[in-house]
Design a protein around this motif. Structure first.
Motif, short mmCIF file in Angstrom:
data_model
loop_
_atom_site.label_atom_id
_atom_site.label_comp_id
_atom_site.label_asym_id
_atom_site.label_seq_id
_atom_site.Cartn_x
_atom_site.Cartn_y
_atom_site.Cartn_z
N ALA A 38 48.22 41.71 42.96
CA ALA A 38 46.98 42.45 42.64
C ALA A 38 45.80 41.48 42.58
O ALA A 38 44.75 41.75 43.17
CB ALA A 38 47.14 43.16 41.29
N LEU A 39 46.00 40.33 41.93
CA LEU A 39 44.90 39.37 41.80
C LEU A 39 44.49 38.83 43.16
O LEU A 39 43.29 38.68 43.45
CB LEU A 39 45.32 38.21 40.88
N GLU A 40 45.50 38.55 44.01
CA GLU A 40 45.23 38.01 45.35
C GLU A 40 44.36 38.98 46.14
O GLU A 40 43.35 38.60 46.73
CB GLU A 40 46.56 37.85 46.08
N ALA A 41 44.76 40.26 46.10
CA ALA A 41 44.04 41.29 46.87
C ALA A 41 42.62 41.46 46.34
O ALA A 41 41.66 41.57 47.11
CB ALA A 41 44.81 42.62 46.79
N ILE A 42 42.48 41.47 45.01
CA ILE A 42 41.15 41.67 44.41
C ILE A 42 40.24 40.48 44.75
O ILE A 42 39.08 40.65 45.12
CB ILE A 42 41.27 41.83 42.87
N ALA A 43 40.79 39.26 44.64
CA ALA A 43 39.99 38.06 44.91
C ALA A 43 39.49 38.08 46.35
O ALA A 43 38.31 37.82 46.61
CB ALA A 43 40.82 36.80 44.64
N VAL A 54 35.89 33.62 44.33
CA VAL A 54 36.75 34.30 43.36
C VAL A 54 38.12 33.61 43.35
O VAL A 54 38.86 33.66 44.33
CB VAL A 54 36.91 35.81 43.67
N LEU A 55 38.42 32.95 42.24
CA LEU A 55 39.71 32.28 42.07
C LEU A 55 40.56 33.12 41.15
O LEU A 55 40.04 34.00 40.44
CB LEU A 55 39.50 30.91 41.45
N PHE A 56 41.85 32.87 41.13
CA PHE A 56 42.67 33.59 40.15
C PHE A 56 43.75 32.68 39.61
O PHE A 56 44.11 31.67 40.24
CB PHE A 56 43.26 34.88 40.74
N ARG A 57 44.25 33.04 38.45
CA ARG A 57 45.32 32.27 37.81
C ARG A 57 46.28 33.27 37.19
O ARG A 57 45.87 34.10 36.38
CB ARG A 57 44.68 31.36 36.74
N VAL A 58 47.55 33.20 37.61
CA VAL A 58 48.56 34.10 37.04
C VAL A 58 48.98 33.54 35.69
O VAL A 58 49.34 32.37 35.59
CB VAL A 58 49.78 34.19 37.98
N CYS A 59 48.88 34.34 34.64
CA CYS A 59 49.30 33.86 33.32
C CYS A 59 49.68 35.04 32.44
O CYS A 59 48.93 36.01 32.35
CB CYS A 59 48.16 33.06 32.66
N ASP A 60 50.84 34.93 31.80
CA ASP A 60 51.23 35.92 30.80
C ASP A 60 50.67 35.46 29.46
O ASP A 60 51.21 34.55 28.83
CB ASP A 60 52.76 36.06 30.75
N LEU A 61 49.59 36.09 29.04
CA LEU A 61 48.90 35.65 27.82
C LEU A 61 49.72 35.96 26.57
O LEU A 61 49.41 35.46 25.49
CB LEU A 61 47.53 36.34 27.73
N GLY A 62 50.76 36.77 26.73
CA GLY A 62 51.62 37.10 25.59
C GLY A 62 52.76 36.10 25.40
O GLY A 62 53.54 36.22 24.46
N GLU A 63 52.87 35.12 26.30
CA GLU A 63 53.90 34.08 26.19
C GLU A 63 53.25 32.83 25.61
O GLU A 63 52.48 32.16 26.29
CB GLU A 63 54.45 33.74 27.59
N PRO A 64 53.56 32.49 24.34
CA PRO A 64 52.86 31.38 23.69
C PRO A 64 52.84 30.09 24.51
O PRO A 64 51.81 29.41 24.59
CB PRO A 64 53.63 31.20 22.38
#
Ligand SMILES: NC(=O)c1ccc[n+]([C@@H]2O[C@H](COP(=O)([O-])OP(=O)(O)OC[C@H]3O[C@@H](n4cnc5c(N)ncnc54)[C@H](OP(=O)(O)O)[C@@H]3O)[C@@H](O)[C@H]2O)c1
Length: 262
Positions: A38-43, A54-64
Motif C-alpha cells: 500500500a505504501l509503495e503504491a501511494i508513494a 515521497v519516501l516510506f518506511r514499513v514499521c509496526d508501531l505497536g511492536e516496542p
C-alpha cells in the motif's frame, strides 16, 4: 536542506487523505504504516501526481522493539522534519474483560506510546532546528468516557490533553502543536475496531476522510489548537461539558453498546 513531513498511518483512511492533501501543497513526505504494498503504491502515485519526494518506511508501531529501532534511526539520521502527523491508531470494542489483553496493549502502544515517543524525538529535533509543527489525531471520543470502548476513549482523551499541554510547553521553542478530533469518518477503522458500522453508514454524521484532511490542513495553516471537522462534531464535542458526568457515562455507554457486537 530538504524538509519532510512524517505521517504515521498513511496507508489508509485519514492518514492517506492527509498525505494527498499535503503532497498537493508541495510537501515532501515520509509515510509510515505496516503494509508495504500500500505504501509503495501511494508513494509512487503521489510522486507522479504532485512531483514531490515521497519516501516510506514499513514499521509496526505497536511492536516496542520495532518502534525503538525506528526512533533510533530518526535520532541518528540526517533527515529534517518540519511537520509530524501522528495519525496511526486503532480501536477495540466490547466488554473490557471479554477482550484479549494483547489487543488492549496494542491499542495503548500505538495510540499513546508511539505517538508520544514520536513527539518526543521529532519535536525535540524541531526545537533544535528552530521550529516545526505537530498534528496529533485524537477524536471526539476524547471529550468523555466511553463504556464498552473504555480503552479507546481514554486513549483519545490522553492524546487530546497531551497535545494541548505540549502546545503550551513548546510555544517558547517555536514548535506548534495542534490536535485533530474527527467524528465518525468513512474508513477501515470501524472494521478493524470490530464495530458494526453498517448501522452508521447512512448517518449524516459520517464524513469522508478527504473532508477531514482538508479541515486538518486548513487548521494547521491557521495554527489552530483544536481542529474539529464539521459543525455536528463541534456540537458533540461541546455537549458533554453541559452534562452531569453520570449522564455522559450512561449516554455514551448506550451508544457504544448499540454498535459493539457482544
Ligand atoms: N474513522 C473514524 O471514524 C475516526 C474518528 C475519530 C478518530 N479517528 C482516528 O483517526 C486515525 C486514523 O484512523 P482511520 O479512521 O483513518 O482508520 P484506518 O483507515 O484504519 O487507518 C489506520 C492507519 O493506522 C495504521 N496502523 C494501524 N496499526 C498500526 C501499527 N501497528 N503500526 C503502524 N501503523 C498502524 C494503518 O496502517 P497499516 O494497517 O498499513 O499498518 C492505517 O494506515 C486513528 O487514530 C483513529 O483513532 C478515526
Amino acid at each position: 536542506m530538504t524538509r519532510y513531513t512524517l505521517i504515521t498511518g498513511a496507508s489508509s483512511g485519514i492518514g492517506l487523505a492527509m498525505a494527498e492533501a499535503l503532497a498537493r501543497r508541495g510537501r515532501n513526505l515520509v509515510l509510515i504504516a505496516r503494509h508495504r504494498e500500500a505504501l509503495e503504491a501511494i508513494a509512487s502515485e503521489l510522486t507522479q501526481r504532485f512531483g514531490v519526494e515521497v519516501l516510506f518506511r514499513v514499521c509496526d508501531l505497536g511492536e516496542p522493539l520495532r518502534l525503538s529501532g525506528f526512533i533510533l534511526e530518526l535520532e541518528q539520521g540526517e533527515r529534517q522534519f518540519d511537520l509530524l502527523v501522528n495519525c496511526a491508531g486503532i480501536g477495540t470494542c466490547g466488554p473490557f474483560f471479554a477482550q484479549e489483553w494483547a489487543d488492549q496493549q496494542d491499542l495503548i502502544d500505538i495510540n499513546i506510546t508511539a505517538l508520544s515517543r514520536l513527539c518526543h524525538t521529532i519535536g525535540n529535533a524541531m526545537a533544535l532546528q528552530g521550529g516545526g509543527q505537530i498534528l496529533n489525531v485524537a477524536s471526539i471520543a476524547g471529550f468523555q468516557p466511553g463504556p464498552w470502548m473504555s480503552t479507546y476513549y481514554a486513549s483519545k482523551a490522553y492524546v487530546l490533553h497531551f497535545s494541548e499541554g505540549l502546545r503550551e510547553e513548546l510555544r517558547g521553542v517555536g514548535v506548534k502543536v495542534s490536535v485533530l478530533c474527527p467524528g465518525p469518518t468513512r474508513t477501515a477503522f470501524f472494521r478493524t475496531a470490530n464495530l458494526e458500522a453498517g448501522r452508521l453508514d447512512n448517518s449524516k454524521l459520517m464524513m469522508n476522510a478527504e473532508e477531514v484532511a482538508l479541515a486538518a490542513v486548513r487548521g494547521l495553516e491557521r495554527n489552530r489548537a483544536l481542529i474539529i471537522p464539521g459543525w455536528q462534531n463541534r456540537l458533540l464535542a461541546t455537549a458533554p461539558r453541559f452534562m452531569p458526568r453520570w449522564l455522559a457515562r450512561k449516554l455514551y455507554g448506550a451508544i457504544n453498546k448499540h454498535y459493539c457486537p457482544h
